[in-house]
Design a protein around this motif. Structure first.
Motif, short mmCIF file in Angstrom:
data_model
loop_
_atom_site.label_atom_id
_atom_site.label_comp_id
_atom_site.label_asym_id
_atom_site.label_seq_id
_atom_site.Cartn_x
_atom_site.Cartn_y
_atom_site.Cartn_z
N LYS A 14 -7.80 2.93 14.11
CA LYS A 14 -6.19 3.27 14.50
C LYS A 14 -5.75 4.89 13.83
O LYS A 14 -6.24 5.30 12.82
N PRO A 35 9.49 10.29 10.26
CA PRO A 35 10.10 8.75 10.08
C PRO A 35 9.38 8.20 9.62
O PRO A 35 7.80 9.01 9.02
N GLY A 39 2.65 9.21 9.14
CA GLY A 39 1.82 10.48 8.55
C GLY A 39 1.86 11.28 7.18
O GLY A 39 0.71 11.66 7.49
N SER A 41 2.50 10.06 4.33
CA SER A 41 1.37 10.11 2.72
C SER A 41 -0.59 10.48 3.09
O SER A 41 -1.05 11.06 2.14
N THR A 42 -0.14 10.75 4.37
CA THR A 42 -2.23 10.36 4.74
C THR A 42 -2.64 11.82 4.89
O THR A 42 -3.52 12.13 4.48
N1 LIG Z 1 -5.18 1.90 4.28
C1 LIG Z 1 -4.90 2.38 5.81
N2 LIG Z 1 -4.81 1.63 6.64
C2 LIG Z 1 -5.11 1.26 7.74
N3 LIG Z 1 -3.44 1.58 8.14
C3 LIG Z 1 -3.10 2.63 7.30
C4 LIG Z 1 -3.85 2.80 6.14
N4 LIG Z 1 -2.72 3.29 5.29
C5 LIG Z 1 -1.57 3.94 6.13
N5 LIG Z 1 -2.22 3.00 7.36
C6 LIG Z 1 -1.25 3.62 8.03
O1 LIG Z 1 -1.17 5.02 8.95
C7 LIG Z 1 0.36 5.19 9.96
C8 LIG Z 1 0.89 6.60 8.26
O2 LIG Z 1 1.08 5.68 7.55
P1 LIG Z 1 1.11 6.90 5.86
O3 LIG Z 1 1.48 6.42 4.46
O4 LIG Z 1 0.80 8.40 6.25
O5 LIG Z 1 2.78 7.17 6.43
P2 LIG Z 1 3.68 7.18 5.79
O6 LIG Z 1 4.76 8.77 7.06
O7 LIG Z 1 3.93 8.03 4.27
O8 LIG Z 1 5.68 6.61 5.70
P3 LIG Z 1 6.12 6.09 5.12
O9 LIG Z 1 7.43 7.44 5.47
O10 LIG Z 1 6.83 4.88 5.29
O11 LIG Z 1 5.45 6.96 3.43
C9 LIG Z 1 1.07 3.71 9.38
O12 LIG Z 1 0.93 3.50 10.30
C10 LIG Z 1 -0.06 2.83 8.54
O13 LIG Z 1 0.59 1.83 8.66
#
Ligand SMILES: Nc1ncnc2c1ncn2[C@@H]1O[C@H](COP(=O)(O)OP(=O)(O)OP(=O)(O)O)[C@@H](O)[C@H]1O
Ligand SMILES: [Mg+2]
Length: 257
Positions: A14, A35, A39, A41-42
């Protein structure tokens, strides 16, 4: 200080981030918005070295975290403090054990000495240690828990960089303002480079020297408030549309360090 260069990242098959490039200089404060699921937190997890990008570089003082040996990574991590999205205190540990957790685990300091440092730190983050030091996190308000989490990050590391993942989510306006003031205080008094992920536009405007907007894994904006307001990128405009009316009002507000 921190530089992401053409970073691509997938969880398994993914794809999550594509070609992310931005940097944060020393003592600068950058706010990441976008939104849910885009991504954000990633990106913080990549900077901490908890995930490794499939492509691209993540530089900390010109050294690539992505290719570093685990031991060296741990050293670098000591200079990075992280406050996680859910606060992430240990439920079954008291406030002082939470704040002093790293010292309890990794040093031979006595409980008394660690307790003293915890009291000092709680004062620094604006909490009355006498009242809360022996309490469990569940007996504190959300705003207090968030400040305990910041205190723990500060006592665990000697941070030159602080990462905050949605530090004010779920807090009432007064507690949110206290937490934002604390973030600014750390940045200005201790010259800590700061990255804050937030959905709260008022907080973002008060905290940011610069804004980065992530949309579906792509960086679609990097610039200051004026540029953000004037951006003609449709994705940026769509994301900001619900907040547009509050822009003028909150634009003047700056948290005091
Ligand atoms: N450990 C994981 N394994 C697989 N997919 C993940 C994992 N962590 C996050 N994802 C996916 O990666 C994408 C980005 O996630 P992330 O947590 O970085 O988003 P975000 O911008 O921080 O969202 P939010 O505002 O809801 O916190 C999402 O589609 C999420 O489902
Ligand atoms: Mg997130």
């Amino acid at each position: 200080m921190i530089e992401l260069k053409n970073v691509h990242f997938s969880y398994g098959e993914k794809p999550v981030l594509q070609n992310i490039t931005f940097s944060v200089s020393s003592s600068e404060s950058v706010v990441i918005m976008g939104p849910s699921g885009s991504g954000k937190s990633t990106i913080l997890r990549l900077i901490l070295g908890l995930e490794c990008p499939q492509h691209g570089e993540i530089l900390f003082d010109d050294e690539n975290i992505a290719t570093m040996k685990e031991k060296h990574k741990r050293e670098i991590r000591k200079a990075i403090g992280m406050v996680f999205q859910d606060g992430a205190l240990f439920d079954s540990l008291s406030v002082w054990e939470n704040v002093g957790y790293y010292l309890l685990e990794h040093t031979r300091l006595s409980d008394e000495e660690i307790g003293r440092k915890a009291v000092e730190m709680l004062g620094f983050v604006g909490l009355n240690a006498d009242e809360i030091i022996d309490k469990l996190p569940e007996h504190l308000s959300g705003g207090m828990q968030r400040r305990v989490a910041i205190g723990r990050a500060l006592l665990s590391t000697n941070p030159r960089v602080m990462l905050y993942d949605e530090p004010t989510t779920g807090l009432d306006p007064q507690s949110a303002e206290n937490v934002c003031n604390l973030i600014r205080k750390l940045q200005s008094e201790k010259s800590i480079s700061t990255i804050v992920v937030t959905h709260q536009i008022a907080d973002a405007i008060g905290l940011a020297d610069r804004f980065v907007v992530i949309y579906a894994g792509e960086l679609v904006f990097d610039g200051n408030l004026e540029q953000l307001r004037d951006s003609d990128d449709q994705r940026v405009r769509d994301f900001l549309a619900p907040f547009k009316s509050s822009f003028g009002e909150v634009a003047e507000k700056k948290f005091v360090g």
